[in-house]
Design an enzyme around this catalytic site. Structure first.
Site, PDB file in Angstrom:
ATOM      1  CB  SER A 117      -0.919  -0.051   1.223  1.00 43.91           C
ATOM      2  OG  SER A 117      -1.903   0.922   1.144  1.00 43.91           O
ATOM      3  CG  ASP A 160      -7.182  -3.325  -3.016  1.00 43.01           C
ATOM      4  OD1 ASP A 160      -7.852  -2.595  -2.241  1.00 43.01           O
ATOM      5  OD2 ASP A 160      -5.935  -3.398  -2.973  1.00 43.01           O
ATOM      6  CG  HIS A 183      -5.656  -2.363   0.561  1.00 41.17           C
ATOM      7  ND1 HIS A 183      -5.240  -2.062  -0.714  1.00 41.17           N
ATOM      8  CD2 HIS A 183      -4.939  -1.558   1.391  1.00 41.17           C
ATOM      9  CE1 HIS A 183      -4.311  -1.114  -0.665  1.00 41.17           C
ATOM     10  NE2 HIS A 183      -4.110  -0.794   0.603  1.00 41.17           N
TER      11      HIS A 183
END
Lengths: 398, 264
Positions: free
Chosen positions: B95, B217, B245
């Protein structure tokens, strides 16, 4: 008696006062109860196999789901009491607490996830009030803490001013005590030389021989010169003594003794005093000239004043080292002091121990104050009719 | 040196030479890698850190100004590598830390030998020609929600509970929840993460890269993954069958396999 109602678990599940739903490992909702349908205003067929948990969340809720809720669920197998806003069919929201638990079969394979949804609309409004109150309290705390800082700063400034005033006050007090010291020195130390001048003048008048007369005139001149010098020294030191500093200089015991002897020429001649010294061990000292001169002058005048009735005074000055101290002793063969009686008030103000008309009771007190002001000590040892020994202990490192 | 190890709660294990450096994303800490690292431990030196402000990193004196820019996190990691003499590392970032990895390569080319980006997004907010997945209003609402709901209530109370010496069991419980971060810092980090725009940095990334995209996601969708792939020259793109995610948590095997496959 009526029989208790038969428990219908399905009815219980559907009518429970909280929402239930169940998802596959992929997140698809495969079952939910009537209560949750009531909460959300959806029809069963619009949800089952069509929606996921995240579809009931706001965008912000989705981010929290992905960054906090799901990692925690996958990590520890359950999540409890997480607060979300839950979407109804019409897009309005209501606050909920969510508990979730992963159910696995006997061999540990992931089966599904169970969710419980509790509507907390009412307590949420209280929580909001609480949060607001807490934020207000935090703001107030911040303000108070700032005021406190200001107060602390002010207190510090006041403290600094107070300490400055104290320093100034201390300075003024010191100055004051110096001035009164010097007033004492002037009044006391010039009394004897003036008296001596009178005496020398009497000798001069009584004398009939020219040679003797000229000797007295000479001596009177010398006494006057010494008095002048002493006065100048006192005036100078008054000028110099700023900031509690007492000027110190290298002084020769012999020089000082010589100067004070000249000032007391009249007394010495009259009493036929014999003054001796031994400054061989310690010849000099770094000290205040005014104070040393004043101390030695006082001790010498004392020794002459309080001579034994029927013998000429013998006065011996001696210096020696004692560790980091210098000691000066002044020994006489005078009438002595009854130490048992006067041990405690020997150096007191206005004490006289003899019925001597000249004693003003100032000399020993002043000497003690001056010696102690520079970290020294003065003591006396005496026997009646045998004599007295004064001992001054000076600090070497002033 | 001890200061930096404490600052980032650095953990190193595995006896091999080749460094494999894992950096967690927003919301969690280094423990999120625990299902993936066993695959690589026999062949790599595994390095785990907590970003400053997260997990068990040093949070006292957290510098809000400094950590308002992802570059500062990149600088921290470069500093760690310099200090521990790590060279030619394999960097795995999730991320926001995938983007931090990209910034490290821009800042210090050649430090990273292989860059693995899991669920990267250079920008979460949509604009005319870009679909980040959220509107500006969504992000503002998310921050507001974080503030008033999730982080607001629980975190307002958490310090009170955790500071309750008469009930130490509560403190322990909250400590075990690895997603419990300091609320004020977490909110700040959320703002930095979700309002940032690092799209222009992608074209300056030179290192050989792998983008791992979860096929479901909600935060960084497939379009965003593709965008990253198209803008990093030497990148490969792989979509794995995973939910959410955090594929390294929901599908650790598939994630590890994708990484291993790429490195070999």
């Amino acid at each position: 008696m009526t029989n208790p109602p038969i428990l219908d678990y399905k009815a219980l599940y559907n009518a429970a006062p909280c929402g239930y739903f169940c998802t596959t490992s992929r997140g698809d909702i495969i079952e939910l109860n009537e209560t949750l349908l009531e909460f959300t205003n959806y029809e069963r067929e619009d949800v089952v196999n069509k929606k996921q948990f995240r579809d009931f969340l706001t965008p912000g809720g989705k981010i929290f789901l992905e960054t906090h809720f799901l990692p925690l669920l996958q990590f520890q197998g359950y999540v409890q009491e997480i607060n979300f806003d839950f979407l109804r069919q019409d897009g309005t929201i209501f606050p909920v607490l969510v508990n979730a638990k992963i159910i696995k079969d006997d061999s540990g394979n992931y089966n599904f996830t169970l969710y419980t949804i509790v509507n907390i609309s009412q307590r949420k409004s209280y929580e909001k009030e609480l949060l607001k109150a807490k934020r207000d309290a935090d703001d107030l705390t911040e303000k108070l803490s700032k005021s406190y800082q200001d107060l602390k700063l002010n207190a510090k400034l006041i403290q600094e001013q107070k300490s400055e005033l104290e320093t100034l006050n201390k300075y003024l007090k010191n100055k004051n005590s110096q001035l009164s010291d010097f007033a004492h020195i002037i009044s006391h130390n010039l009394r004897s030389p003036v008296f001596n001048l009178h005496m020398l003048l009497d000798f001069y008048r009584e004398s009939t021989e020219e040679e003797e007369k000229s000797m007295y005139i000479n001596t009177i001149k010398q006494v006057a010169v010494q008095m002048d010098e002493t006065l100048n020294e006192l005036i100078d030191s008054l000028k110099i003594q700023e900031e509690f500093l007492i000027t110190k200089e290298q002084l020769s015991f012999e020089d000082i003794l010589e100067k004070i002897t000249i000032m007391l020429t009249g007394d010495i001649k009259k009493t036929e005093a014999q003054i001796t010294h031994d400054f061989s061990e310690v010849k000099t000292i770094v000290y205040s000239k005014v104070y040393l001169k004043s101390a030695m002058f006082n001790l010498l005048t004392n020794a002459i004043k309080y001579k034994a009735a029927h013998r000429a005074p013998k006065i011996h000055f001696k210096t020696f080292n004692a560790g980091d101290k210098i000691v000066l002793t002044v020994e006489d063969n005078g009438k002595g002091i009854d130490m048992k009686k006067h041990k405690n008030d020997l150096f007191g103000l206005n004490k006289t121990f003899h019925n001597n008309p000249d004693a003003k009771g100032m000399g020993l007190y002043m000497t003690k104050v001056q010696i102690e002001a520079l970290g020294g000590k003065i003591t006396a040892d005496s026997e009646v009719n045998q004599g007295t020994t004064f001992k001054i202990v000076f600090r070497k490192n002033l | 040196m001890n200061h930096i190890i404490r600052r980032n709660n650095i953990k190193i294990f595995g006896d091999c030479e080749q460094v494999m450096f894992f950096v967690h994303g927003y919301g969690c800490d280094q423990s999120m890698w625990r299902y993936v690292t066993p695959t690589f431990e026999p062949h790599y030196k595994i390095v785990l850190i907590d970003l400053v402000g997260s997990g068990k990193s040093e949070k006292e004196n957290y510098d809000y100004d400094r950590y308002s820019d992802l570059r500062s996190y990149a600088e921290d990691i470069i500093e760690i590598c310099d200090l521990l003499n790590f060279k030619d590392i394999v960097y795995v970032g999730h991320s926001v830390s995938a983007m931090i990895g990209a910034l490290i390569d821009v800042e210090k080319p050649d430090l990273i030998k292989d860059l693995i980006l899991i669920g990267p997004s250079p920008c979460y907010v949509n604009d005319e020609n870009y679909h980040g997945g959220f509107t500006k209003a969504d992000i503002d609402q998310m921050l507001e929600t974080l503030d008033s709901n999730y982080l607001g209530w629980s975190s307002t109370m958490a310090p009170v509970i955790m500071g309750n010496p008469e009930r130490p069991e509560l403190a322990g419980e909250l400590e075990n929840s690895f997603c419990q971060n300091d609320p004020k810092i977490a909110k700040h980090f959320a703002r930095v993460t979700f309002t940032g725009d690092n799209r222009s940095d992608l074209k300056n990334v030179e290192v050989k890269s792998l983008i791992i995209q979860s096929n479901q996601d909600a935060i960084a969708g497939i379009d965003v993954g593709k965008y990253v792939h198209e803008n990093i020259k030497n990148s490969e793109f792989v979509i794995i069958d995973a939910i959410g995610h955090c594929p390294h948590l929901s599908a650790p095997k598939a994630t590890a396999f994708a990484i291993k496959n790429y490195l070999n």
